[in-house]
Write an enzyme that holds these catalytic residues in place. Sequence first.
Site, mmCIF file in Angstrom:
data_model
loop_
_atom_site.group_PDB
_atom_site.id
_atom_site.type_symbol
_atom_site.label_atom_id
_atom_site.label_comp_id
_atom_site.label_asym_id
_atom_site.label_seq_id
_atom_site.Cartn_x
_atom_site.Cartn_y
_atom_site.Cartn_z
ATOM 1 N N ASP A 94 0.860 -1.178 0.000
ATOM 2 C CA ASP A 94 0.000 0.000 0.000
ATOM 3 C C ASP A 94 0.900 1.233 0.000
ATOM 4 O O ASP A 94 0.780 2.115 0.844
ATOM 5 C CB ASP A 94 -0.944 -0.008 1.215
ATOM 6 C CG ASP A 94 -1.909 1.181 1.191
ATOM 7 O OD1 ASP A 94 -2.026 1.825 0.139
ATOM 8 O OD2 ASP A 94 -2.532 1.457 2.239
ATOM 9 N N ASN A 142 -2.215 2.450 12.975
ATOM 10 C CA ASN A 142 -3.479 1.708 13.098
ATOM 11 C C ASN A 142 -3.211 0.242 12.797
ATOM 12 O O ASN A 142 -3.827 -0.656 13.360
ATOM 13 C CB ASN A 142 -4.517 2.243 12.114
ATOM 14 C CG ASN A 142 -5.732 1.345 12.026
ATOM 15 O OD1 ASN A 142 -6.511 1.260 12.969
ATOM 16 N ND2 ASN A 142 -5.884 0.624 10.916
ATOM 17 N N HIS A 143 -2.250 0.037 11.892
ATOM 18 C CA HIS A 143 -1.933 -1.316 11.425
ATOM 19 C C HIS A 143 -0.451 -1.405 11.097
ATOM 20 O O HIS A 143 0.213 -0.380 10.943
ATOM 21 C CB HIS A 143 -2.737 -1.623 10.163
ATOM 22 C CG HIS A 143 -2.657 -0.501 9.155
ATOM 23 N ND1 HIS A 143 -3.591 0.517 9.102
ATOM 24 C CD2 HIS A 143 -1.747 -0.205 8.197
ATOM 25 C CE1 HIS A 143 -3.273 1.370 8.143
ATOM 26 N NE2 HIS A 143 -2.145 0.968 7.578
ATOM 27 N N GLN A 169 -2.651 -5.524 5.895
ATOM 28 C CA GLN A 169 -2.420 -4.509 6.937
ATOM 29 C C GLN A 169 -3.213 -4.854 8.202
ATOM 30 O O GLN A 169 -4.248 -4.225 8.494
ATOM 31 C CB GLN A 169 -2.856 -3.132 6.410
ATOM 32 C CG GLN A 169 -2.018 -2.647 5.227
ATOM 33 C CD GLN A 169 -2.670 -1.488 4.481
ATOM 34 O OE1 GLN A 169 -3.820 -1.567 4.094
ATOM 35 N NE2 GLN A 169 -1.922 -0.427 4.262
ATOM 36 N N ASP A 227 -4.644 -4.836 11.842
ATOM 37 C CA ASP A 227 -4.770 -3.757 12.837
ATOM 38 C C ASP A 227 -4.070 -4.136 14.139
ATOM 39 O O ASP A 227 -4.224 -5.262 14.640
ATOM 40 C CB ASP A 227 -6.252 -3.507 13.160
ATOM 41 C CG ASP A 227 -6.887 -2.543 12.187
ATOM 42 O OD1 ASP A 227 -6.537 -2.586 10.984
ATOM 43 O OD2 ASP A 227 -7.744 -1.744 12.611
ATOM 44 N N ARG A 254 1.899 13.387 10.634
ATOM 45 C CA ARG A 254 0.569 13.328 10.030
ATOM 46 C C ARG A 254 0.061 11.953 10.443
ATOM 47 O O ARG A 254 0.630 10.924 10.065
ATOM 48 C CB ARG A 254 0.682 13.487 8.513
ATOM 49 C CG ARG A 254 -0.654 13.371 7.771
ATOM 50 C CD ARG A 254 -0.893 11.953 7.340
ATOM 51 N NE ARG A 254 -2.058 11.818 6.484
ATOM 52 C CZ ARG A 254 -2.545 10.644 6.115
ATOM 53 N NH1 ARG A 254 -1.989 9.521 6.521
ATOM 54 N NH2 ARG A 254 -3.587 10.572 5.345
ATOM 55 N N ASP A 275 -2.053 8.855 10.473
ATOM 56 C CA ASP A 275 -2.887 8.134 9.508
ATOM 57 C C ASP A 275 -4.148 7.595 10.186
ATOM 58 O O ASP A 275 -4.090 7.041 11.290
ATOM 59 C CB ASP A 275 -2.051 6.960 8.963
ATOM 60 C CG ASP A 275 -2.696 6.297 7.754
ATOM 61 O OD1 ASP A 275 -2.880 6.979 6.737
ATOM 62 O OD2 ASP A 275 -2.998 5.086 7.834
ATOM 63 N N GLU A 308 -10.408 3.324 17.422
ATOM 64 C CA GLU A 308 -11.681 2.619 17.591
ATOM 65 C C GLU A 308 -11.462 1.255 18.277
ATOM 66 O O GLU A 308 -10.421 0.620 18.104
ATOM 67 C CB GLU A 308 -12.408 2.464 16.257
ATOM 68 C CG GLU A 308 -12.157 1.172 15.534
ATOM 69 C CD GLU A 308 -12.836 1.116 14.167
ATOM 70 O OE1 GLU A 308 -13.886 1.746 13.980
ATOM 71 O OE2 GLU A 308 -12.283 0.426 13.305
ATOM 72 N N GLU A 333 -5.535 12.667 10.127
ATOM 73 C CA GLU A 333 -6.438 12.345 9.031
ATOM 74 C C GLU A 333 -7.748 11.885 9.667
ATOM 75 O O GLU A 333 -7.841 10.768 10.174
ATOM 76 C CB GLU A 333 -5.856 11.219 8.168
ATOM 77 C CG GLU A 333 -6.746 10.891 6.986
ATOM 78 C CD GLU A 333 -6.492 9.527 6.352
ATOM 79 O OE1 GLU A 333 -6.895 9.334 5.217
ATOM 80 O OE2 GLU A 333 -5.894 8.650 7.014
HETATM 81 C C1 NOJ Z 1 -4.885 6.679 4.637
HETATM 82 C C2 NOJ Z 1 -3.829 6.979 3.639
HETATM 83 O O1 NOJ Z 1 -3.977 8.300 3.186
HETATM 84 C C3 NOJ Z 1 -3.962 5.962 2.539
HETATM 85 O O2 NOJ Z 1 -3.140 6.278 1.454
HETATM 86 C C4 NOJ Z 1 -3.667 4.594 3.112
HETATM 87 O O3 NOJ Z 1 -3.879 3.614 2.128
HETATM 88 C C5 NOJ Z 1 -4.563 4.286 4.300
HETATM 89 N N1 NOJ Z 1 -4.672 5.367 5.230
HETATM 90 C C6 NOJ Z 1 -4.073 3.073 5.060
HETATM 91 O O4 NOJ Z 1 -2.907 3.381 5.758
#
Ligand code: NOJ
Length: 557
Positions: free
Chosen positions: A65, A107-108, A173, A175, A203, A205, A212, A247
């Site tokens: 990713d 998160n993961h 990914q 969690d 930043r 993510d 949660e 985010e």
């Molecule tokens: C948000 C990120 O902006 C995105 O690009 C990513 O795939 C997901 N979170 C998972 O980390």
Amino acid sequence: MGIRQTGDLWWKNAVFYCLDVETYQDGDGDGIGDFKGLLRRLDHLEGLGVTCLWLMPFYPSPDRDDGYDIADYYGVDPRLGTLGDFVDVMRAARERGMRVIADLVVNHTSVAHPWFQASRSDPESPYRDWYVWRDEVPKDGPDGIVFPDKEDSNWQWDEKAKQYYLHRFYKSQPDLDIANPKVREEICRIVGFWLELGLSGFRVDAVPFLIETAGIDKPGDFAPHGWLRDLRAFINRRRGEAILMGEVNLMPEDVRRFFGDEDGDELHMCLNFNLNQAMALSLARGDTGPLLHSLQTQPSIAPEDQWANFIRNHDEWSLDKLTEAEREEAFKAFGPKDSMQLFGRGLRRRLPTMLDGDQDRIRTAYALAFALPGSPVLFYGEEIGMAENLDIPGRMSVRSPMQWLPGPSGGFSTAPPDKLHRPIVGGRKWGPSAVNVADQLRDPGSLLTWMSGLLRVRRATPELGFGKVSVLPVESGAVVALAHDWEDRTLLTFHNLGEAPVTVEAKPPGAADWEGLITVLGEGEAKLAKDGTVTVELGRYGHRWLNAARPGDVFRR
Ligand code: NOJ
């Protein structure tokens, strides 16, 4: 907050610039961007006027990713360089007056992370309970699938563990279990590590997913927002100036919660998805309605917190907060073909192509984004009007290599185009021969030259970062007219979202006492009448920023 202290809250008047090291500049000719390459491009960023870089994930990763699947939180992906190269960039950025933040993706992890490998292989492993394992898919698990193109469940059966694990994103990914204090302690170690190497924050993510607890068997007394508060307190103990930019793509009132209660002691900044989506609709319609509604209903935040405003980012232009009919309208205007849309909720294009390369429209869109209360965030390539490459699948279409020079590999790399990490934008209209930094740098009429001017003005206009904004009523439904008051300064901003040139009249409070108006951005006639009426002529998709000249004000521009 006086001018003396603005630097203490640097993020409130910063210009952020998000880049992916992997696609920015290749320094060793292997077709992959790297820290050595970025080091050579810091002068460009300084010249542009950026004050804080946001580095997308650069950690070791199987890259399923684009690095948002991390296999080691304490290192640099060897393809991008070494920790030494990272520190070189940090040092050189600091020397040029730029701060650096980076993506914090906790998160993961990646499935390849040794924690996950240990966790799945051995029920007795100390890492077993670092992830969320269940014998059966629970009924109380989280709703919704983030990437419906590839996933149809948030749970994946693991043959080794003989249990299901939770994954809010791709199944590669898993969690982390945030309710586990050991996981939270490790997150603190990670942020502490990078702060020690000079980062000015993160930043963060996917914050709503990160905190949660749905799907976690025994979350115990874990308090999601209490933990965000603790995290902020921790980073600020370690480094007073460090920030968390989150985010949080939720409805306005829900986003507000992530800044903390009244004192705003959780995230310092939230990316402003609601205003961003309203702006998309306003741009598509040439009508200020959606944007002004969003602005006027935006919850207020504590004085030390800030919105991060942007037009496009590295993901699809998510329009998930619009109604279906509104989204269809935006799709029709900006991405009518199926190949331009993603997940039924967004557009995988960059702004200049969506606006057919119309320079007036592009510039006014950026001027507007920079005039909204908050701090602006640019995505690499926006300063030269780069296009997307729709041949690259999914969200990666907007993550093509930066275009520095004319020529087949765009100066991104000495490697030939077919050896690049990701294909560069092609064609005579949008490829590097037409759109590149070097040519625009020498052209006084280029987007890059204009954008550097915008950044210079924005940095010198703390009214926008610190001030109180009010909407000025005007007759035209195509013109956003705002007054930004801060200390003894007032900035008026006018943006025409329509094709037709227009003259508008506004009556900013107190303007009858002003001596005149000073243009800081844009062109055309602007007059101040004795009774305080401001008359502004705006060209097609034109904009104008004006400072009030008050009697005796020696600091007027
Ligand atoms: C948000 C990120 O902006 C995105 O690009 C990513 O795939 C997901 N979170 C998972 O980390």
